[in-house]
Design a protein around this motif. Structure first.
Motif, PDB file in Angstrom:
ATOM      1  N   ASP A 180       4.819   6.032 -10.063  1.00  0.00           N
ATOM      2  CA  ASP A 180       4.624   5.170 -11.222  1.00  0.00           C
ATOM      3  C   ASP A 180       3.669   5.876 -12.166  1.00  0.00           C
ATOM      4  O   ASP A 180       3.419   7.081 -12.026  1.00  0.00           O
ATOM      5  N   GLU A 181       3.145   5.165 -13.146  1.00  0.00           N
ATOM      6  CA  GLU A 181       2.327   5.823 -14.170  1.00  0.00           C
ATOM      7  C   GLU A 181       1.050   6.424 -13.595  1.00  0.00           C
ATOM      8  O   GLU A 181       0.401   7.245 -14.242  1.00  0.00           O
ATOM      9  N   ARG A 182       0.687   6.053 -12.371  1.00  0.00           N
ATOM     10  CA  ARG A 182      -0.497   6.619 -11.728  1.00  0.00           C
ATOM     11  C   ARG A 182      -0.126   7.605 -10.629  1.00  0.00           C
ATOM     12  O   ARG A 182      -0.927   7.881  -9.747  1.00  0.00           O
ATOM     13  N   GLY A 183       1.083   8.158 -10.687  1.00  0.00           N
ATOM     14  CA  GLY A 183       1.489   9.189  -9.745  1.00  0.00           C
ATOM     15  C   GLY A 183       2.154   8.627  -8.509  1.00  0.00           C
ATOM     16  O   GLY A 183       2.856   7.607  -8.572  1.00  0.00           O
ATOM     17  N   VAL A 184       1.973   9.280  -7.374  1.00  0.00           N
ATOM     18  CA  VAL A 184       2.523   8.801  -6.106  1.00  0.00           C
ATOM     19  C   VAL A 184       1.813   7.498  -5.736  1.00  0.00           C
ATOM     20  O   VAL A 184       0.580   7.446  -5.674  1.00  0.00           O
ATOM     21  N   VAL A 185       2.572   6.450  -5.506  1.00  0.00           N
ATOM     22  CA  VAL A 185       1.970   5.151  -5.214  1.00  0.00           C
ATOM     23  C   VAL A 185       1.108   5.258  -3.950  1.00  0.00           C
ATOM     24  O   VAL A 185       1.567   5.718  -2.904  1.00  0.00           O
ATOM     25  N   GLY A 186      -0.153   4.876  -4.065  1.00  0.00           N
ATOM     26  CA  GLY A 186      -1.086   4.944  -2.949  1.00  0.00           C
ATOM     27  C   GLY A 186      -1.905   6.214  -2.884  1.00  0.00           C
ATOM     28  O   GLY A 186      -2.845   6.303  -2.082  1.00  0.00           O
ATOM     29  N   ASP A 187      -1.571   7.214  -3.701  1.00  0.00           N
ATOM     30  CA  ASP A 187      -2.303   8.468  -3.651  1.00  0.00           C
ATOM     31  C   ASP A 187      -3.734   8.282  -4.135  1.00  0.00           C
ATOM     32  O   ASP A 187      -3.973   7.647  -5.162  1.00  0.00           O
ATOM     33  N   ARG A 188      -4.694   8.821  -3.388  1.00  0.00           N
ATOM     34  CA  ARG A 188      -6.120   8.725  -3.716  1.00  0.00           C
ATOM     35  C   ARG A 188      -6.538   7.289  -4.033  1.00  0.00           C
ATOM     36  O   ARG A 188      -7.320   7.027  -4.941  1.00  0.00           O
ATOM     37  N   ALA A 189      -5.983   6.345  -3.266  1.00  0.00           N
ATOM     38  CA  ALA A 189      -6.322   4.937  -3.465  1.00  0.00           C
ATOM     39  C   ALA A 189      -7.709   4.604  -2.926  1.00  0.00           C
ATOM     40  O   ALA A 189      -8.336   3.640  -3.383  1.00  0.00           O
ATOM     41  N   TYR A 190      -8.170   5.356  -1.943  1.00  0.00           N
ATOM     42  CA  TYR A 190      -9.482   5.139  -1.329  1.00  0.00           C
ATOM     43  C   TYR A 190     -10.363   6.362  -1.571  1.00  0.00           C
ATOM     44  O   TYR A 190      -9.873   7.476  -1.786  1.00  0.00           O
ATOM     45  N   ALA A 191     -11.684   6.131  -1.495  1.00  0.00           N
ATOM     46  CA  ALA A 191     -12.650   7.225  -1.515  1.00  0.00           C
ATOM     47  C   ALA A 191     -13.915   6.759  -0.822  1.00  0.00           C
ATOM     48  O   ALA A 191     -14.132   5.560  -0.610  1.00  0.00           O
ATOM     49  N   LEU A 192     -14.749   7.721  -0.487  1.00  0.00           N
ATOM     50  CA  LEU A 192     -16.067   7.414   0.061  1.00  0.00           C
ATOM     51  C   LEU A 192     -17.098   7.523  -1.051  1.00  0.00           C
ATOM     52  O   LEU A 192     -17.155   8.540  -1.758  1.00  0.00           O
ATOM     53  N   GLY A 223      -8.267   3.715 -12.029  1.00  0.00           N
ATOM     54  CA  GLY A 223      -7.946   2.938 -10.850  1.00  0.00           C
ATOM     55  C   GLY A 223      -7.746   3.738  -9.590  1.00  0.00           C
ATOM     56  O   GLY A 223      -7.751   3.182  -8.494  1.00  0.00           O
ATOM     57  N   ARG A 224      -7.564   5.063  -9.715  1.00  0.00           N
ATOM     58  CA  ARG A 224      -7.424   5.932  -8.551  1.00  0.00           C
ATOM     59  C   ARG A 224      -8.529   6.985  -8.564  1.00  0.00           C
ATOM     60  O   ARG A 224      -9.199   7.186  -9.583  1.00  0.00           O
ATOM     61  N   ASP A 261       3.606   0.526   3.860  1.00  0.00           N
ATOM     62  CA  ASP A 261       3.937   1.224   2.624  1.00  0.00           C
ATOM     63  C   ASP A 261       3.237   0.578   1.432  1.00  0.00           C
ATOM     64  O   ASP A 261       3.341  -0.643   1.229  1.00  0.00           O
ATOM     65  N   PRO A 262       2.538   1.366   0.614  1.00  0.00           N
ATOM     66  CA  PRO A 262       1.958   0.812  -0.610  1.00  0.00           C
ATOM     67  C   PRO A 262       3.053   0.323  -1.557  1.00  0.00           C
ATOM     68  O   PRO A 262       4.148   0.899  -1.608  1.00  0.00           O
ATOM     69  N   VAL A 263       2.745  -0.733  -2.289  1.00  0.00           N
ATOM     70  CA  VAL A 263       3.696  -1.326  -3.233  1.00  0.00           C
ATOM     71  C   VAL A 263       3.127  -1.192  -4.639  1.00  0.00           C
ATOM     72  O   VAL A 263       1.960  -1.537  -4.866  1.00  0.00           O
ATOM     73  N   PRO A 264       3.917  -0.691  -5.600  1.00  0.00           N
ATOM     74  CA  PRO A 264       3.406  -0.559  -6.966  1.00  0.00           C
ATOM     75  C   PRO A 264       2.856  -1.882  -7.498  1.00  0.00           C
ATOM     76  O   PRO A 264       3.476  -2.934  -7.343  1.00  0.00           O
ATOM     77  N   GLY A 265       1.687  -1.822  -8.103  1.00  0.00           N
ATOM     78  CA  GLY A 265       1.092  -3.001  -8.714  1.00  0.00           C
ATOM     79  C   GLY A 265       0.350  -3.916  -7.771  1.00  0.00           C
ATOM     80  O   GLY A 265      -0.234  -4.907  -8.201  1.00  0.00           O
ATOM     81  N   GLU A 266       0.365  -3.619  -6.459  1.00  0.00           N
ATOM     82  CA  GLU A 266      -0.335  -4.449  -5.488  1.00  0.00           C
ATOM     83  C   GLU A 266      -1.511  -3.683  -4.885  1.00  0.00           C
ATOM     84  O   GLU A 266      -1.534  -2.456  -4.923  1.00  0.00           O
TER      85      GLU A 266
END
Length: 292
Positions: A25-37, A160-161, A67-72
């Motif tokens: 989606d517009e932020r790349g691979v859905v779920g990519d770099r969704a978390y960080a420390l 957001g990521r 599986d991550p879902v776009p927008g969720e």
């Protein structure tokens, strides 16, 4: 040309997941770099780009429990520790467990705080980056004297990521093959470069150098707009999995593929391998899909 591999990294600077298909989606691979420390003391996002502060971070791995879902919101991840033990991101003591191994007080987060940044060390390698960029961004120095810069998270990506710069990172097998020819004693493996998409490009050498400014298709209708070449850093030299630490990996890029980048704050001549992209039309892609 076709997609040879797809990678997703649920937690910034940890090992990630190899996928056979994914959604962009517009932020790349859905779920990519969704978390960080988040480093509690400094308020900076932890990054293996400062290996003395985070010497074991790249030895962790993370995988989604669903599986991550776009927008969720991103689902929970399972974190595998260097000793092989596992914990989930929603375990009540996950922060304490991570802090104990990393030797610093950290929090696992999914929302980047306003103005949050990450740090990157500049190793003593000639022709790696424009000196004016290093001088303008230096926040502190390592005890070796090497400069450590601070950059905003996701500088050229939708918020957001926890990206370094851009939403999508692509590299070709022809670039890796050329680097192996130039320095046969070093190992130029995909894992060192942490791309989202690896392309089975049949061209000769650093073919993606010529892609910025072009829009191309992945699979059936996913459109990506290539923006600027990927500037390489100390991350490519670090020991991980069965790969040894090897600064010649980065020296080779700096010697043989310096590229003039005109992108705003990073304008200048950089050591590059790969290319960044924006996703202009999202959808599903899979290994084996064409790239044209």
């Amino acid at each position: 040309m076709s997609i040879a591999a797809i990678n997703r990294y649920p937690v910034k600077s940890m090992q990630g997941e190899a996928l056979t298909r994914t959604v962009l989606d517009e932020r790349g691979v859905v779920g990519d770099r969704a978390y960080a420390l988040l480093d509690v003391e400094t308020g900076v996002v932890a990054s293996a780009k400062v290996p003395k502060r985070w010497p074991t971070l790249l030895q962790f791995a993370a995988a989604f429990t669903a599986d991550p879902v776009p927008g969720e919101p991103a689902p929970a991840v399972t974190v595998t520790f260097p000793d092989g033990s596992t914990r989930r991101s929603d375990d009540p003591d996950i922060d304490q467990a991570l802090s104990a191994v990393l030797g610093r007080d950290v929090k696992l987060i999914t929302t980047p705080p306003e103005g949050v940044g990450f740090e990157e060390i500049w190793p003593e390698i000639d022709d790696l980056a424009p000196q004016h960029v290093i001088d303008a961004t230096t926040a502190r120095r390592e005890d070796t004297g090497e400069a450590i810069s601070r950059f905003d998270v996701a500088g050229f990506a939708p918020p957001g990521r926890f990206y370094d710069l851009a939403a999508l990172h692509v590299i070709t097998e022809s670039t890796l093959a050329r680097l192996r020819e130039l320095a046969p004693d070093s190992r130029f493996e995909v894992a060192r470069y942490r791309p989202n998409i690896v392309l089975a490009e049949t061209g000769d050498g650093f073919v993606e150098n010529d892609w910025p400014g072009r829009e191309m298709t992945l699979g059936d209708g996913v459109r990506v707009s290539y923006t600027f070449q990927t500037m390489r850093c100390i991350m490519t030299t670090l020991a991980q999995q069965d790969l040894p630490e090897d600064r010649d990996v980065l020296r080779t890029v700096a010697k043989h593929n310096r590229v003039d980048i005109t992108k705003r704050e990073v304008a200048g001549r950089w050591a590059c391998a790969g290319v960044y992209a924006d996703v202009t039309a999202g959808g599903e892609v899979a290994v084996g899909d064409p790239h044209a």
